[in-house]
Design a protein around this motif. Sequence first.
Motif, mmCIF file in Angstrom:
data_model
loop_
_atom_site.group_PDB
_atom_site.id
_atom_site.type_symbol
_atom_site.label_atom_id
_atom_site.label_comp_id
_atom_site.label_asym_id
_atom_site.label_seq_id
_atom_site.Cartn_x
_atom_site.Cartn_y
_atom_site.Cartn_z
ATOM 1 N N LEU A 108 0.819 -1.209 0.000
ATOM 2 C CA LEU A 108 0.000 0.000 0.000
ATOM 3 C C LEU A 108 0.856 1.265 0.000
ATOM 4 C CD1 LEU A 108 -2.519 -1.222 2.694
ATOM 5 C CD2 LEU A 108 -2.984 -0.989 0.242
ATOM 6 N N ASP A 109 2.020 1.178 0.675
ATOM 7 C CA ASP A 109 2.904 2.334 0.750
ATOM 8 C C ASP A 109 4.275 1.867 1.221
ATOM 9 O OD1 ASP A 109 3.632 4.980 0.481
ATOM 10 O OD2 ASP A 109 2.624 5.662 2.299
ATOM 11 N N GLY A 110 5.297 2.660 0.934
ATOM 12 C CA GLY A 110 6.652 2.346 1.372
ATOM 13 C C GLY A 110 7.307 1.305 0.483
ATOM 14 N N ALA A 111 8.242 0.545 1.084
ATOM 15 C CA ALA A 111 8.983 -0.478 0.329
ATOM 16 C C ALA A 111 9.219 -1.682 1.215
ATOM 17 C CB ALA A 111 10.319 0.085 -0.155
ATOM 18 N N LEU A 112 9.059 -2.857 0.622
ATOM 19 C CA LEU A 112 9.240 -4.120 1.331
ATOM 20 C C LEU A 112 10.295 -4.961 0.640
ATOM 21 C CD1 LEU A 112 5.584 -5.180 2.059
ATOM 22 C CD2 LEU A 112 7.376 -4.997 3.763
ATOM 23 N N ASP A 113 11.198 -5.510 1.447
ATOM 24 C CA ASP A 113 12.157 -6.502 0.963
ATOM 25 C C ASP A 113 11.580 -7.880 1.230
ATOM 26 O OD1 ASP A 113 14.045 -4.597 0.202
ATOM 27 O OD2 ASP A 113 15.097 -4.668 2.123
ATOM 28 N N PHE A 114 11.535 -8.719 0.189
ATOM 29 C CA PHE A 114 11.021 -10.082 0.311
ATOM 30 C C PHE A 114 12.126 -11.084 0.045
ATOM 31 C CE2 PHE A 114 7.084 -7.863 -0.627
ATOM 32 C CZ PHE A 114 6.148 -8.540 0.128
ATOM 33 N N VAL A 115 12.099 -12.186 0.757
ATOM 34 C CA VAL A 115 12.845 -13.393 0.425
ATOM 35 C C VAL A 115 11.777 -14.386 -0.019
ATOM 36 C CG1 VAL A 115 14.283 -15.271 1.288
ATOM 37 C CG2 VAL A 115 14.662 -12.944 2.114
ATOM 38 N N THR A 121 7.769 -1.745 -4.120
ATOM 39 C CA THR A 121 7.295 -0.470 -3.611
ATOM 40 C C THR A 121 5.786 -0.370 -3.814
ATOM 41 O OG1 THR A 121 7.814 0.575 -5.721
ATOM 42 C CG2 THR A 121 9.513 0.669 -4.012
ATOM 43 N N LYS A 122 5.237 0.772 -3.458
ATOM 44 C CA LYS A 122 3.800 1.009 -3.538
ATOM 45 C C LYS A 122 3.218 0.478 -4.842
ATOM 46 C CE LYS A 122 0.431 4.730 -3.226
ATOM 47 N NZ LYS A 122 0.242 6.157 -2.948
ATOM 48 N N PRO A 145 15.413 -0.964 4.317
ATOM 49 C CA PRO A 145 16.182 -0.045 5.166
ATOM 50 C C PRO A 145 15.847 1.413 4.861
ATOM 51 C CG PRO A 145 17.598 -1.778 4.304
ATOM 52 C CD PRO A 145 16.267 -1.911 3.603
ATOM 53 N N GLY A 146 15.654 2.184 5.903
ATOM 54 C CA GLY A 146 15.405 3.610 5.748
ATOM 55 C C GLY A 146 13.989 3.991 5.401
ATOM 56 N N THR A 147 13.102 3.017 5.255
ATOM 57 C CA THR A 147 11.712 3.328 4.911
ATOM 58 C C THR A 147 10.766 2.418 5.693
ATOM 59 O OG1 THR A 147 10.120 3.620 3.112
ATOM 60 C CG2 THR A 147 11.587 1.759 2.933
ATOM 61 N N GLY A 148 9.582 2.890 5.914
ATOM 62 C CA GLY A 148 8.531 2.077 6.502
ATOM 63 C C GLY A 148 7.764 1.374 5.403
ATOM 64 N N ALA A 149 6.779 0.601 5.802
ATOM 65 C CA ALA A 149 5.967 -0.107 4.816
ATOM 66 C C ALA A 149 4.561 -0.311 5.355
ATOM 67 C CB ALA A 149 6.598 -1.453 4.474
ATOM 68 N N ASP A 150 3.626 -0.356 4.448
ATOM 69 C CA ASP A 150 2.225 -0.597 4.762
ATOM 70 C C ASP A 150 1.752 -1.611 3.728
ATOM 71 O OD1 ASP A 150 -0.370 -0.384 5.737
ATOM 72 O OD2 ASP A 150 -0.697 1.638 4.960
ATOM 73 N N LEU A 151 1.219 -2.740 4.181
ATOM 74 C CA LEU A 151 0.824 -3.773 3.230
ATOM 75 C C LEU A 151 -0.464 -4.460 3.637
ATOM 76 C CD1 LEU A 151 2.064 -7.149 3.911
ATOM 77 C CD2 LEU A 151 3.583 -5.428 4.806
#
Length: 156
Positions: A67-74, A83-84, A102-108
Motif C-alpha cells: 500500500l505504501d513504502g517499500a518491502l524486501d522479500f525473500v 514499492t507502492k 532499510p530507511g523506509t517504513g511499509a504498509d501492506l
Amino acid sequence: MTVLKAFVVPGESAERVALPAGGAFSLLADASDTAGALGANRLTLGAGRDGATLHYHARSTELFYVLDGALDFVLGEERVTLTKGGLVVVPPHLPHAFGAAPGTGADLLAVLTPGVDRYGYFRQLGRIQHGLEPFDSLLPEQERYDVHFVDASGGQ
C-alpha cells in the motif's frame, strides 16, 4: 433459501495489535468470518523493521499488496524489493520472509487463502515483539496457524 450476506469491516472498527516503532497489525478478516475462504490483515512496519521471519504455509497461498513504502522479500532463493502498488503471491510450501526496506517504513495488505483463523497468532506476535513472550511460544502453534518456521529459533 440461504440468505447471502457480505462481511464488512469499517476501517475504524478493525482490531489493532500494536508493534514496536509505530507498527501495527489491523485484523480485518479471519477464516471464521469468511466461511474459510480467506483471512486478511493490514501490516504497518516502521523503517527497516522485520515483518516475518522465514516460514511457509502448508495449506494456503498468501498474497501481499504494498500500500505504501517499500518491502524486501525473500521468496525461496529469490530476493525482491517492492514499492507502492507491488504485488507478490506466495504459493504453499515456498519459504518466504519480508520486512520494511532499510530507511523506509511499509504498509501492506496480506491475504491468506484458504483462510486460517490467525487472529490469535497476530496477537501473540505483538506480545513477542514487545518482549512479553518468547518467540519459542509460537513453535507449538505452527500447525494450528499454518505458519511453519524454517529456522525453529525464529531468527530471534
